[in-house]
Design a protein around this motif. Structure first.
Motif, PDB file in Angstrom:
ATOM      1  N   TYR A  29       7.136   6.658  -8.571  1.00 20.75           N
ATOM      2  CA  TYR A  29       6.324   5.762  -7.938  1.00 20.75           C
ATOM      3  C   TYR A  29       7.043   4.461  -7.626  1.00 20.75           C
ATOM      4  CZ  TYR A  29       1.682   3.710  -6.807  1.00 20.75           C
ATOM      5  OH  TYR A  29       0.490   3.057  -6.600  1.00 20.75           O
ATOM      6  N   ARG A  71     -10.354  -3.387  -3.645  1.00 22.02           N
ATOM      7  CA  ARG A  71      -9.309  -3.693  -2.927  1.00 22.02           C
ATOM      8  C   ARG A  71      -9.784  -4.908  -2.160  1.00 22.02           C
ATOM      9  NH1 ARG A  71      -4.907  -4.148  -2.294  1.00 22.02           N
ATOM     10  NH2 ARG A  71      -4.226  -2.868  -0.734  1.00 22.02           N
ATOM     11  N   ALA A 106       1.241   3.818 -15.010  1.00 21.42           N
ATOM     12  CA  ALA A 106       1.270   4.564 -13.449  1.00 21.42           C
ATOM     13  C   ALA A 106       2.719   5.071 -13.403  1.00 21.42           C
ATOM     14  CB  ALA A 106       1.143   3.125 -12.418  1.00 21.42           C
ATOM     15  N   TYR A 116      -1.946   1.274 -11.032  1.00 22.70           N
ATOM     16  CA  TYR A 116      -1.186   0.174 -10.505  1.00 22.70           C
ATOM     17  C   TYR A 116      -1.778  -0.981 -10.012  1.00 22.70           C
ATOM     18  CZ  TYR A 116       1.636  -1.934  -6.696  1.00 22.70           C
ATOM     19  OH  TYR A 116       2.301  -2.926  -5.927  1.00 22.70           O
ATOM     20  N   TYR A 117      -2.921  -0.723  -9.129  1.00 23.48           N
ATOM     21  CA  TYR A 117      -3.898  -1.931  -8.586  1.00 23.48           C
ATOM     22  C   TYR A 117      -4.251  -2.634  -9.635  1.00 23.48           C
ATOM     23  CZ  TYR A 117      -2.454  -1.254  -4.050  1.00 23.48           C
ATOM     24  OH  TYR A 117      -1.734  -0.942  -2.780  1.00 23.48           O
ATOM     25  N   THR A 142       0.746  -1.266  -0.144  1.00 24.94           N
ATOM     26  CA  THR A 142      -0.121  -0.007   0.074  1.00 24.94           C
ATOM     27  C   THR A 142       0.886   1.250  -0.004  1.00 24.94           C
ATOM     28  OG1 THR A 142      -0.077  -0.065   2.340  1.00 24.94           O
ATOM     29  CG2 THR A 142      -1.917  -1.139   1.132  1.00 24.94           C
ATOM     30  N   GLN A 152      -2.415   5.324  -9.017  1.00 25.64           N
ATOM     31  CA  GLN A 152      -2.192   4.307  -8.087  1.00 25.64           C
ATOM     32  C   GLN A 152      -3.614   3.208  -8.554  1.00 25.64           C
ATOM     33  OE1 GLN A 152      -4.325   5.169  -4.188  1.00 25.64           O
ATOM     34  NE2 GLN A 152      -2.843   3.730  -3.180  1.00 25.64           N
ATOM     35  N   TYR A 153      -4.408   3.794  -9.162  1.00 27.32           N
ATOM     36  CA  TYR A 153      -5.589   3.067  -9.813  1.00 27.32           C
ATOM     37  C   TYR A 153      -5.118   2.211 -10.947  1.00 27.32           C
ATOM     38  CZ  TYR A 153      -8.906   6.045  -7.152  1.00 27.32           C
ATOM     39  OH  TYR A 153      -9.533   6.597  -6.453  1.00 27.32           O
ATOM     40  N   PRO A 193      -0.456   7.024  -1.174  1.00 25.83           N
ATOM     41  CA  PRO A 193      -1.547   7.255  -2.419  1.00 25.83           C
ATOM     42  C   PRO A 193      -0.759   8.523  -3.046  1.00 25.83           C
ATOM     43  CG  PRO A 193      -2.643   7.048  -0.346  1.00 25.83           C
ATOM     44  CD  PRO A 193      -1.118   6.984  -0.002  1.00 25.83           C
ATOM     45  N   PRO A 194      -0.475   8.504  -4.440  1.00 30.27           N
ATOM     46  CA  PRO A 194       0.126   9.474  -4.979  1.00 30.27           C
ATOM     47  C   PRO A 194      -0.901  10.667  -5.456  1.00 30.27           C
ATOM     48  CG  PRO A 194      -0.306   7.832  -6.353  1.00 30.27           C
ATOM     49  CD  PRO A 194      -0.554   7.188  -5.162  1.00 30.27           C
ATOM     50  N   ASN A 202      -5.238   8.633 -12.401  1.00 30.15           N
ATOM     51  CA  ASN A 202      -4.818   8.348 -11.139  1.00 30.15           C
ATOM     52  C   ASN A 202      -3.710   7.131 -11.054  1.00 30.15           C
ATOM     53  OD1 ASN A 202      -4.646   7.020  -8.528  1.00 30.15           O
ATOM     54  ND2 ASN A 202      -6.331   8.393  -7.688  1.00 30.15           N
ATOM     55  N   LYS A 251       3.312   9.140 -12.700  1.00 31.63           N
ATOM     56  CA  LYS A 251       4.044   9.449 -11.483  1.00 31.63           C
ATOM     57  C   LYS A 251       5.466   8.800 -11.404  1.00 31.63           C
ATOM     58  CE  LYS A 251       3.877   9.355  -6.373  1.00 31.63           C
ATOM     59  NZ  LYS A 251       4.347  10.716  -6.465  1.00 31.63           N
TER      60      LYS A 251
END
Length: 444
Positions: free
Chosen positions: A99, A40, A92, A70-71, A18, A67-68, A21-22, A65, A96
């Motif tokens: 990251y 999640r 991602a 990435y997941y 985790t 992070q989205y 959060p960027p 985003n 960023k």
């Protein structure tokens, strides 16, 4: 086995990571945050295709985003859709560049899937510069060194992780395996025994211990450790589908109870208690959960408390044959034969294909001197299970009670010998021969 271990660690690391959060280009709406949280939760349960849909939905609202993305890459990787996963990880990073998470994920994937050693090392090294405390990056870098034959470098990484976190069993396990390859057998044994102490159901630790002991000339100990590894590996294979079911359905009492029953069979009693308790926390009327706890207590000799749990189980489900049988055993042991008889009768009514329930019924009839009923019950037990030798012994007891010593001897002599019961059976046969001889020489 080491490859499997690496894969599991890689997946677990991706799943639990985790990163901070960027900063998104535009703040996500509360709806987007809720959808992401749903994804999640689905991912944690191993429902990857459903998690994927949630992440794709949230990306429609917040396409920038990182992070989205990435997941989404993580769950695509879990489904072996590696090209799509790579696209998401790279997106991602585009959004960023500092990251660390996607670099770690790409490093793992480049090595495991594509065999790109140097690219993987570079990505993991970059991730560590961005996030020096990213233990998973260090660990995977150590694994790459280990598998590429750079054992001293791998050892330094694993030792550093284990020193910083004594609970990081995977690093200590790998440290022991590296020492084994380096010929440091005593140190390998020491490290692996620490793993086995903290994680007593880890077959890889016992495998390594066995190999170290064999190489130090301690053959008998080594073979025992290797056998332990084999047994644990077989048990874990049987447990896996139940563990997977629990992960996907954590709020169903049956998944906890099914897993607890296997844990109990394998002697992992603390885990069995934990999951039986969880089953009745989820559903306070779940009879099988109370029955399971009763069984564990009875095995520990806590009959009164066990009886309480059986009665509770039966108050929710009166058809639980095992609870009736086990409650009968407790009452029988206490000399309450009439009450025991009623419980055994209910057990055979609700489970008429279980041979030893009939045997228990026959036993209480014998103690009540109701020999015809005893014989009928025991013969039914043998009909169901011809290898239920305790029932054969009991049938011999019934014949002996009637004075039919020749029939009793014939039955007992056909029972395979072995174990402590064999001595008891020999004593029965000797006594029956004495009684038969007395019969034959008695005045007529």
């Amino acid at each position: 086995m080491r490859f499997v271990l690496l894969f599991l660690f890689i997946f677990a690391a991706c799943d639990r990571e985790t990163p901070d959060p960027p900063q998104a280009t535009s703040p996500p709406t509360s709806t987007a945050a809720q959808i992401f949280a749903t994804g999640r939760a689905l991912q944690a349960r191993g429902l990857f295709s459903q998690a994927e849909q949630a992440y794709r939905q949230v990306l429609q609202q917040a396409p920038d985003n990182p992070q989205y993305h990435y997941y989404l890459g993580v769950v695509l990787h879990a489904q072996s859709r590696f090209a799509e996963a790579q696209t998401q990880f790279e997106k991602a990073l585009e959004l960023k560049p500092d990251y660390a998470g996607p670099r770690i994920a790409l490093g793992k994937m480049f090595y495991d899937v594509h065999g790109k050693v140097e690219e993987a090392r570079q990505l993991l090294t970059e991730a560590l510069k961005l996030a020096p405390n990213a233990v998973e990056a260090s660990y995977i870098l150590g694994v790459i060194h280990q598998r590429e034959g750079q054992l001293q470098e791998a050892r330094e990484i694993f030792a550093a992780i284990a020193t910083a976190d004594s609970t990081h069993l995977q690093a200590r396990l790998q440290l022991g395996q590296v020492d084994l390859k380096l010929g440091n057998y005593q140190e390998a044994e020491r490290q692996l025994r620490q793993v086995a102490h903290l994680s007593p159901h880890e077959p890889t630790a016992f495998l390594g211990i066995g190999q170290a002991l064999l190489r130090m000339g301690r053959a008998a100990e080594g073979q025992r450790a290797l056998e332990r590894a084999r047994v644990l590996d077989e048990q874990n294979t049987q447990l896996k589908p139940h563990q997977d079911a629990l992960r996907q359905h954590p709020n169903q009492p049956q998944t906890h109870s099914n897993l607890a029953a296997l844990y109990s069979r394998f002697g992992r009693l603390k885990l069995a208690v934990e999951h039986y308790r969880q089953s009745i926390l989820i559903d306070s009327t779940y009879g099988l959960g109370y029955q399971g706890l009763g069984t564990l207590l009875q095995r520990r000799g806590k009959d009164d408390l066990a009886a309480h749990y059986y009665l509770e189980a039966l108050s929710h489900d009166s058809t639980l044959a095992e609870s009736h049988n086990n409650l009968g055993l407790i009452l029988h042991k206490q000399g309450q034969l009439e009450k025991a008889l009623k419980q055994y009768e209910r057990a055979v009514r609700f489970s008429p294909s279980t041979g030893f329930y009939y045997s228990n019924l026959g036993n209480v009839f014998l103690e009540m001197d109701q020999l015809d009923q005893a014989q009928a019950a025991v013969e039914r037990a043998i009909e169901i299970d011809a290898k239920l030798y305790s029932a054969h012994i009991l049938l011999g007891d019934i014949h002996a009670r009637r004075g039919e010593f020749a029939r009793a001897i014939a039955l007992w002599e056909n029972i395979p010998s072995g174990g402590a019961a064999s001595e008891s059976l020999k004593a029965k046969i000797a006594e029956a021969r004495r009684q038969l001889s007395a019969q034959e020489h008695a005045p007529r």
